[in-house]
Scaffold this active site. Structure first.
Site, mmCIF file in Angstrom:
data_model
loop_
_atom_site.group_PDB
_atom_site.id
_atom_site.type_symbol
_atom_site.label_atom_id
_atom_site.label_comp_id
_atom_site.label_asym_id
_atom_site.label_seq_id
_atom_site.Cartn_x
_atom_site.Cartn_y
_atom_site.Cartn_z
ATOM 1 C CB CYS A 7 -0.932 -0.001 1.208
ATOM 2 S SG CYS A 7 -2.359 1.113 1.007
ATOM 3 C CG ASP A 129 -3.340 0.832 10.270
ATOM 4 O OD1 ASP A 129 -2.249 0.394 10.685
ATOM 5 O OD2 ASP A 129 -3.424 1.813 9.508
#
Length: 212
Positions: A7, A129
């Protein structure tokens, strides 16, 4: 075998390197004002450089904005990484023809349980996350894997583990949490927005070599 998403990709060379190394997904940040933000036009060039599936990352964007980007970029998934309430997630899902993922910023197991209960049957994947007071993601902050692994949570969403992952610890995360996917950005960077190609290869090898 666990899937891998690279990412925060900002450069075409990095997108190619990730795809060549075997990454399943390439993520580009489409939220303005972040270190790794890219415009839709820039993202198109990055995605076209690689053969991996495409993820656009958004932070509290209007559903119409998400839908337009998903269409224009032929996204395979949209990742909602802000504080989007359930009604917004549903509006996003109604407006796109791809998967919808929701990020949870996890401080402790309670955040995971609460977030899974709220979004777990609304989206295709939950992205765990680490919580940071100053960023919605990409801060390289981990969370307590053991505490999350101890929770017996069942949802309709795949589990994606992100936050503080590196080539040195991803195998442990995979072995403990058994996610469908691992997601890395800063953990394979030489500098913000510039990926280490050797780091990408090492990360993918470690993730797929984990014992589960």
């Amino acid at each position: 075998m666990v899937e891998v998403k690279i990412c925060g990709v900002c450069r075409t060379d990095d997108a190619r390197a990730a795809a060549d190394a075997g990454a399943d997904w390439i993520g580009v940040i489409l939220a303005p004002g972040r270190t790794r933000s890219r415009t839709v036009g820039q993202a198109a060039v990055i995605f076209d450089a690689a053969g991996a599936r495409r993820v656009g990352v958004f932070v509290d964007a209007e559903p119409a904005v998400v839908a337009a980007a998903a269409r224009d970029l032929a996204l395979d998934a949209v990742q909602l990484h802000g504080d989007e309430p359930v009604d917004v997630v549903r509006r996003v899902r109604a407006g796109v023809a791809c998967e919808v993922w929701k990020a949870l910023r996890v401080r402790d197991a309670a955040d995971y349980v609460r977030g899974a209960g709220t979004y777990g049957n609304e989206v295709d994947a939950l992205v765990l996350d680490g919580w940071s007071p100053g960023a919605h993601g990409g801060a390289g902050v981990s969370f307590d894997w053991s505490a999350v692994a101890a929770e017996d949570v069942s949802t309709g969403a795949r589990l994606v583990v992100a936050g503080g992952l590196t080539p040195g610890n991803v195998a442990a995360a995979v072995a403990l949490l058994r996610p469908a996917m691992v997601d890395v950005s800063s953990g394979v960077e030489e500098a913000p927005g510039r990926k280490s190609h050797a780091g990408i290869h090492a990360f993918i090898a470690a993730a797929r070599g984990a014992r589960i």
